[in-house]
Design a protein around this motif. Structure first.
Motif, PDB file in Angstrom:
ATOM      1  N   ALA A  69      -0.317   6.937   4.596  1.00 14.20           N
ATOM      2  CA  ALA A  69      -1.009   7.165   5.841  1.00 14.20           C
ATOM      3  C   ALA A  69      -2.016   6.931   5.633  1.00 14.20           C
ATOM      4  N   TYR A  70      -3.006   8.765   4.558  1.00 13.63           N
ATOM      5  CA  TYR A  70      -4.027   8.803   4.845  1.00 13.63           C
ATOM      6  C   TYR A  70      -4.671   7.851   2.580  1.00 13.63           C
ATOM      7  N   SER A  72      -3.420   5.474   1.422  1.00 14.38           N
ATOM      8  CA  SER A  72      -3.313   3.715   1.069  1.00 14.38           C
ATOM      9  C   SER A  72      -4.466   3.854   2.022  1.00 14.38           C
ATOM     10  N   THR A  73      -4.639   4.685   3.373  1.00 10.57           N
ATOM     11  CA  THR A  73      -5.866   4.130   3.933  1.00 10.57           C
ATOM     12  C   THR A  73      -7.256   4.320   2.877  1.00 10.57           C
ATOM     13  N   LEU A  74      -7.539   5.219   2.312  1.00  6.20           N
ATOM     14  CA  LEU A  74      -8.628   6.173   2.013  1.00  6.20           C
ATOM     15  C   LEU A  74      -8.928   4.821   0.617  1.00  6.20           C
ATOM     16  N   LEU A  75      -7.762   4.416  -0.317  1.00  2.00           N
ATOM     17  CA  LEU A  75      -8.055   3.873  -1.381  1.00  2.00           C
ATOM     18  C   LEU A  75      -8.825   2.437  -1.122  1.00  2.00           C
ATOM     19  N   LEU A 136     -12.035  12.566   5.396  1.00  2.00           N
ATOM     20  CA  LEU A 136     -11.111  12.159   5.713  1.00  2.00           C
ATOM     21  C   LEU A 136     -10.900  11.553   6.784  1.00  2.00           C
ATOM     22  N   GLY A 137     -12.758  11.909   7.605  1.00  2.00           N
ATOM     23  CA  GLY A 137     -12.927  11.625   8.765  1.00  2.00           C
ATOM     24  C   GLY A 137     -12.944  12.432   9.922  1.00  2.00           C
ATOM     25  N   GLY A 225       4.820   6.408   5.906  1.00  2.00           N
ATOM     26  CA  GLY A 225       2.949   6.281   6.229  1.00  2.00           C
ATOM     27  C   GLY A 225       2.365   5.420   6.459  1.00  2.00           C
ATOM     28  N   THR A 226       2.836   4.709   5.066  1.00  2.00           N
ATOM     29  CA  THR A 226       0.937   3.924   5.109  1.00  2.00           C
ATOM     30  C   THR A 226       1.765   2.563   6.109  1.00  2.00           C
TER      31      THR A 226
END
Length: 337
Positions: A69-70, A72-75, A136-137, A225-226
């Motif tokens: 999840a992290y 794909s989101t960060l990219l 990472l938020g 996760g994605t």
């Protein structure tokens, strides 16, 4: 056609019906519940790769889910890379995390409850680390930016699209699991999980096999996760890296049956809709109580899960049929007619 192949075809048919047939007549709410059920069926099947066949009682699969999840989101946020591409990089990160966990398990001979405790501790550590890293938020998490390209960036206004995607993912991981069990690496993973010392004596490398097995499970879980990130358009440590996430992944496996690839699917289809109905119509805390009661009931009355009970009933009925006289068989056939 043998019973195993028949069961596999039924499982695929059920998933296909939910993913592609249900949207034709069901309400959005029912589609969302079906999506959640298949999502946990997918994650449970990923857990089964090493949790059942590899004998590793992992309580750390939330790490792999969060890795996908992290990543794909960060990219997507920082580089503008579509999650359709980022999810595969997430698989690499999840597989690397899995390989590390597998190496630790083999290097320090962690088995049973000791392996479970170490993976739980790693999950708690990962949650604390992510909560304190600003890029990472932190504890507040990250919002997935809305894209004008929609489907090209893994974003859909129609919930049926997500239901179809998770249905395809679930069918894919089921087929892969069935295939892996019959192949050399699947048998090696099972052998090391059953007795790593005996496997080593026969010429296998427990460290390599354990690392590869956990890498497979970690990579597949990261793919989920994605999906989670794009479904919710938000990621944070509380929803992805909490110890309860690993328990939520494990529970459908226990309810359905660890010994069968179809077990997580059966468990999720029984458990998740019931939990969702409770959340929507009563105090959400009762869903947690349901998990606790179900876990106790299954461990006491159905330690092999629902599918094990079904198999035993089927075997008993088959035995009765085989021991029936020709006259009794004719009488039963006449009654059914």
């Amino acid at each position: 056609m043998n019973s195993s192949r028949r069961t596999q075809l039924i499982a695929l048919a059920v998933v296909a019906l939910l993913g592609f047939g249900l949207p034709l007549f069901a309400t959005i709410n029912i589609q969302v519940i079906a999506t959640s059920a298949l999502f946990y069926a997918y994650l449970g099947t990923c857990w089964n790769v090493t949790g059942s066949y590899g004998g590793r009682l992992s309580l750390g699969h939330a790490i792999f889910l969060g890795a996908g999840a992290y990543t794909s989101t960060l990219l997507f946020i920082n580089q503008g890379i579509s999650p359709w591409i980022g999810m595969f990089l997430g698989v690499v990160v999840g597989a690397a995390c899995g390989a590390l966990v597998g190496w630790l398990a083999s290097r320090y001979r962690l088995e049973g409850i000791f392996f479970a405790m170490v993976t739980l501790a790693l999950t708690l550590l990962a949650a604390q680390l992510v909560s304190n890293i600003g890029t990472l938020g932190g504890a507040q998490g990250l919002l997935v930016p809305l894209s004008p390209d929609g489907a090209a960036d893994y974003q859909f206004a129609d919930p049926a699209a997500l239901l179809r995607i998770i249905a395809v993912m679930t069918m894919g991981v089921l087929i892969f699991t069935w295939w892996l069990r019959g192949r050399r690496w699947g048998k090696w993973i099972a052998a090391v999980g059953a007795n790593d010392r005996a496997a080593e004596a026969s010429g296998l490398s427990p460290t390599l096999v354990s690392s590869v097995g956990m890498a497979i499970g970690g990579g597949l879980t990261a793919l989920g996760g994605t999906f989670y990130a794009q479904q919710n358009l938000f990621v944070d440590p509380a929803s992805l890296l909490h110890w309860s996430v690993s328990l939520a992944i494990l529970l459908p496996v226990i309810v359905g049956g660890r010994s069968r690839a179809e077990g997580p699917l059966v468990g999720a289809l029984l458990l998740i809709p019931l939990e969702e109905l409770i959340r929507q119509n009563a105090d959400p805390g009762y869903a947690g109580l349901l998990r606790g009661f179900l876990l106790i009931a299954v461990v006491i009355f159905m330690p092999g899960g629902v599918l094990d009970v079904v198999d035993r009933v089927r075997a008993r009925l088959r035995g009765k049929t085989e021991h029936s006289s020709p006259e009794e068989v004719d009488a039963h056939a006449a009654d059914r007619a």
